[in-house]
Scaffold this motif. Structure first.
Motif, short mmCIF file in Angstrom:
data_model
loop_
_atom_site.label_atom_id
_atom_site.label_comp_id
_atom_site.label_asym_id
_atom_site.label_seq_id
_atom_site.Cartn_x
_atom_site.Cartn_y
_atom_site.Cartn_z
N TYR A 62 -63.69 34.97 -33.58
CA TYR A 62 -63.73 36.42 -33.35
C TYR A 62 -62.38 37.05 -33.72
N SER A 63 -61.29 36.43 -33.31
CA SER A 63 -59.99 37.07 -33.52
C SER A 63 -59.58 37.09 -35.00
N ILE A 64 -60.08 36.16 -35.80
CA ILE A 64 -59.73 36.23 -37.22
C ILE A 64 -60.55 37.32 -37.92
N ALA A 149 -56.91 46.21 -32.19
CA ALA A 149 -57.14 45.49 -33.46
C ALA A 149 -57.63 46.44 -34.55
N GLY A 150 -58.39 47.45 -34.14
CA GLY A 150 -58.96 48.36 -35.14
C GLY A 150 -58.04 49.53 -35.48
N MET A 151 -56.94 49.66 -34.74
CA MET A 151 -56.07 50.83 -34.92
C MET A 151 -55.34 50.77 -36.26
N GLU A 152 -55.43 51.86 -37.01
CA GLU A 152 -54.75 51.90 -38.31
C GLU A 152 -53.63 52.93 -38.26
N PHE A 153 -52.55 52.59 -38.92
CA PHE A 153 -51.36 53.44 -38.89
C PHE A 153 -51.12 53.99 -40.28
N GLU A 154 -51.19 55.31 -40.38
CA GLU A 154 -51.07 55.91 -41.70
C GLU A 154 -49.61 56.14 -42.04
N PHE A 155 -49.13 55.37 -42.99
CA PHE A 155 -47.72 55.41 -43.35
C PHE A 155 -47.59 55.61 -44.85
N ARG A 156 -47.01 56.73 -45.24
CA ARG A 156 -46.79 57.05 -46.65
C ARG A 156 -48.04 56.81 -47.50
N GLY A 157 -49.14 57.38 -47.01
CA GLY A 157 -50.38 57.35 -47.78
C GLY A 157 -51.18 56.07 -47.67
N ASP A 319 -53.99 30.39 -39.70
CA ASP A 319 -54.51 31.59 -40.37
C ASP A 319 -53.41 32.63 -40.22
N VAL A 320 -52.73 32.95 -41.31
CA VAL A 320 -51.50 33.73 -41.17
C VAL A 320 -51.47 35.06 -41.92
N GLU A 321 -52.50 35.35 -42.72
CA GLU A 321 -52.45 36.63 -43.45
C GLU A 321 -52.88 37.78 -42.55
N SER A 322 -52.18 38.91 -42.69
CA SER A 322 -52.56 40.10 -41.94
C SER A 322 -53.71 40.79 -42.66
N ARG A 323 -54.76 41.08 -41.94
CA ARG A 323 -55.92 41.75 -42.54
C ARG A 323 -56.44 42.79 -41.56
N LYS A 324 -57.21 43.73 -42.11
CA LYS A 324 -57.88 44.67 -41.22
C LYS A 324 -58.90 43.90 -40.37
N ASN A 325 -59.06 44.34 -39.14
CA ASN A 325 -59.99 43.72 -38.20
C ASN A 325 -59.53 42.36 -37.69
N LYS A 326 -58.37 41.94 -38.11
CA LYS A 326 -57.86 40.71 -37.52
C LYS A 326 -57.01 41.09 -36.31
N TRP A 327 -57.11 40.31 -35.26
CA TRP A 327 -56.32 40.57 -34.05
C TRP A 327 -54.84 40.57 -34.42
N GLY A 328 -54.08 41.54 -33.87
CA GLY A 328 -52.75 41.82 -34.40
C GLY A 328 -51.60 40.95 -33.92
N GLY A 329 -51.81 40.09 -32.97
CA GLY A 329 -50.68 39.33 -32.44
C GLY A 329 -50.56 37.97 -33.09
N LEU A 344 -52.76 31.26 -35.06
CA LEU A 344 -53.06 32.53 -35.71
C LEU A 344 -51.79 33.37 -35.76
N ALA A 345 -51.56 34.02 -36.92
CA ALA A 345 -50.40 34.89 -37.04
C ALA A 345 -50.70 35.98 -38.06
N ASN A 346 -49.81 36.93 -38.16
CA ASN A 346 -49.94 37.99 -39.15
C ASN A 346 -48.64 38.06 -39.95
N PHE A 347 -48.57 37.35 -41.06
CA PHE A 347 -47.37 37.35 -41.88
C PHE A 347 -47.10 38.76 -42.42
N ASN A 348 -45.84 39.18 -42.37
CA ASN A 348 -45.51 40.50 -42.92
C ASN A 348 -44.22 40.48 -43.75
N GLY A 349 -43.79 39.29 -44.13
CA GLY A 349 -42.63 39.21 -45.01
C GLY A 349 -41.29 39.28 -44.29
N THR A 350 -41.31 39.34 -42.95
CA THR A 350 -40.05 39.35 -42.21
C THR A 350 -39.78 37.94 -41.67
#
Ligand code: ZN
Length: 570
Positions: A62-64, A149-157, A319-329, A344-350
């Motif tokens: 479910y979380s992925i 998990a579903g929250m989207e943040f609108e940043f620079r388009g 499972d490390v790629e950040s995707r929509k609908n994936k749990w954010g932590g 489970l993780a959300n890689f973001n290049g940091t």
């Protein structure tokens, strides 16, 4: 070797669970010998393993992808029937505690006294009269997780999930950092009614449960639910005072100096994620390179960790790629029936991406190492403070290999890591004490809760300003600290663990081999000792003891100063 994606999932229906559990309970109650009790216990442990595996596997799937209807329904099913299952286990626990063979089993070492002590705590953590409330609590927690998990943040388009947005919070460009936090604040604000409302419901449900069970408020029950065997609110209060006295001024001084280097006179919340004016060290490569470096690192570290990482990679347990609908932590879980950890993780290049193969892998290593421990079902790897000690210490044992991840920036990474580790202590204390205050005052309005948060920030992080950051300036930072909604009172654990991990760090600087040997022993014994027992056996100071934090602050502060001088000289 079977990959995680291929592990079979099968629902364990509550009717089947109930029938088997009842047989086991009857067997314990009617046992004519210690051996019969032991046989029943084995059956119970097998049943628990089946339930935990089904639950963890469905939750992971479910979380992925939180939009997956099948696993959402499975997760909802366990949310719904979990409390009933727990109630059967409670009945079993009661029967075990009442067994006339208890003493005999303890003396023969068949079941150690710590197991019975943990049973006693379980009895204090639940009761049949709160089953309905627990179901409701699960439902509200799910709504929150779903919302976040579903929250989207609108940043620079672009519409970004939160982990991707937070990458901009580390930008060397101050305007970019500010904008990222403004987007964060405004997006949360757009959901503020839900965020306040869901939390209000949770506080009242939890308070109601505590009162039904005869507690004054949820604080006491919350501690029992965390399975804490040897410390309570009093010890944590003492720890908090030590943080305030020994760590807060040190962190304030160090961070103010960092602020000066960043060219900032008032350190704003959006300056706090950055350490170096030219930008913080980031991993030199992407996912492939990080995993290759991790593999090399664990093979160099020890035979045990080498075997472990091979197993994790061969079974594709990440499972490390950040995707929509994936749990954010990020989390580490395990599927005990298969002896399989999963991350489970959300890689973001940091640099946070590297934490996944150090911190989360530290948890997985402990799960992997202790999978066959005799009391693993009853005691797990210990409490969450113990589990976080495994992971946070691993972050430091990984230090000699940081050039594989960060190239020539390795020593800058180490400086940042250590400063973050120290800066975390006051923040973690805020999160914990906020919860205490909230549950001691369940009828507070959302405004009163926010005011309490602001007050704590001013006390424990006086060097940071929130003014002018939409919504967050109102004292709402906690609304995206998911533990506060999802797992109450799970947070001071990180602070206690950090206190021990930092001691492993200083021990490691002094004698690498010896520190690693002590760590390996601590991991191996996991649940078999209480937390203070494990820490003492490792030759380290209790986080609660007076003077521990003062001494640690001095040592770590000195190392930071020396490292700073070395970096400046280059
Ligand atoms: Zn952790």
């Amino acid at each position: 070797m079977r990959k995680v994606s291929q592990l079979p999932y099968e629902r364990l229906p509550i009717e089947v669970f109930a029938q088997q559990a009842q047989q086991i309970i009857d067997q314990v109650k009617g046992a004519a010998s210690a051996q019969e009790v032991l046989a029943a216990r084995d059956k119970c442990n097998q049943l628990v393993i089946r339930l935990e595996t089904a639950q963890a596997l469905s939750y992971m799937r479910y979380s992925i992808n939180t939009a997956d209807e099948f696993y959402l329904a499975e997760k909802d099913y366990y949310d719904e029937v979990g409390p009933q299952a727990q109630n059967y286990l409670l009945e079993y626990t009661r029967a075990m505690l009442a067994s006339p063979f208890r003493r005999e089993l303890e003396e023969a070492g068949e079941i150690i006294p710590l197991v019975f002590r943990s049973f006693e705590v379980e009895l204090k953590a639940m009761s049949p009269e709160i089953i309905e409330d627990m179901v409701e609590e699960n439902r509200v927690v799910s709504q929150y997780s779903q919302l976040m998990a579903g929250m989207e943040f609108e940043f620079r388009g672009e519409k970004l999930p939160r982990p991707m947005l937070m990458k901009y919070a580390k930008s060397p460009d101050r305007a970019t950092r500010k904008e990222a936090y403004e987007v964060l604040g405004r997006t949360l604000q757009a959901h503020s009614q839900q965020l306040d409302g869901l939390f209000d419901q949770l506080v009242h449900i939890r308070d109601r449960m505590a009162k039904k069970m005869g507690y004054r408020n949820f604080v006491e029950l919350g501690y029992y639910r965390m399975g804490r065997l040897c410390y309570g609110p009093e010890e944590v209060k003492q720890f908090r005072e030590n943080i305030r006295r020994d760590i807060v001024p040190l962190v304030a001084r160090l961070r103010t100096e960092i602020g000066k280097k960043l060219g900032v006179d008032t350190l704003m919340l959006y300056d706090y994620d950055l350490i170096f004016p030219q930008g913080d060290p980031v991993p030199k490569g992407g996912k492939e390179e990080i995993f290759a470096a991790a593999k090399e690192m664990y093979h160099s570290m020890s035979r045990e960790t080498g075997e472990f990482i091979d197993f994790m990679l061969e079974t594709e347990a990440f499972d490390v790629e950040s995707r929509k609908n994936k749990w954010g932590g990020g989390y580490c879980t395990s599927f005990p029936a298969y002896h399989q950890p999963f991350i489970l993780a959300n890689f973001n290049g940091t640099s946070g991406d590297v934490d996944v193969v150090t911190h989360e892998a530290g948890h997985a290593f402990a799960d992997y190492t202790t999978a066959d421990n005799k009391f693993i079902v009853e005691l797990g790897v210990g409490g969450m403070e113990t589990a976080e000690t495994h992971s946070m210490s691993m972050e430091f044992f990984a230090w000699p290999y940081m050039s594989h991840f960060f190239g020539e920036d390795a020593s800058r990474y180490q400086f940042m890591h250590l400063l973050d580790a120290l800066s975390f202590l006051p923040y973690g204390t805020i999160v914990d004490d906020f919860q205490r205050q909230v549950y001691e005052n369940p009828d507070w309005t959302p405004e009163e809760r926010k005011a309490a948060w602001r007050k704590l920030e001013a006390e424990f992080r006086p060097h940071i300003t929130f003014d002018g950051i939409p919504y967050l300036e109102e004292g709402t930072r906690w609304q995206y600290q998911m533990h506060i909604y999802e797992t109450p009172f799970y947070y001071i654990d990180y602070c206690l663990a950090q206190t021990v991990a930092l001691q492993f760090f200083t021990a490691f600087l002094h004698d690498k081999k010896d520190a690693w040997r002590r760590y390996l022993a601590l991991v191996g014994e996991a649940g078999g000792k209480t937390y203070p027992g494990l820490v003492a056996a490792a030759g380290l100071d209790s986080p609660f003891a007076p003077g521990t934090l003062a001494k640690l602050g001095k040592e770590v502060g000195a190392w930071i100063a020396a490292q700073d001088a070395a970096l400046n000289a280059r």
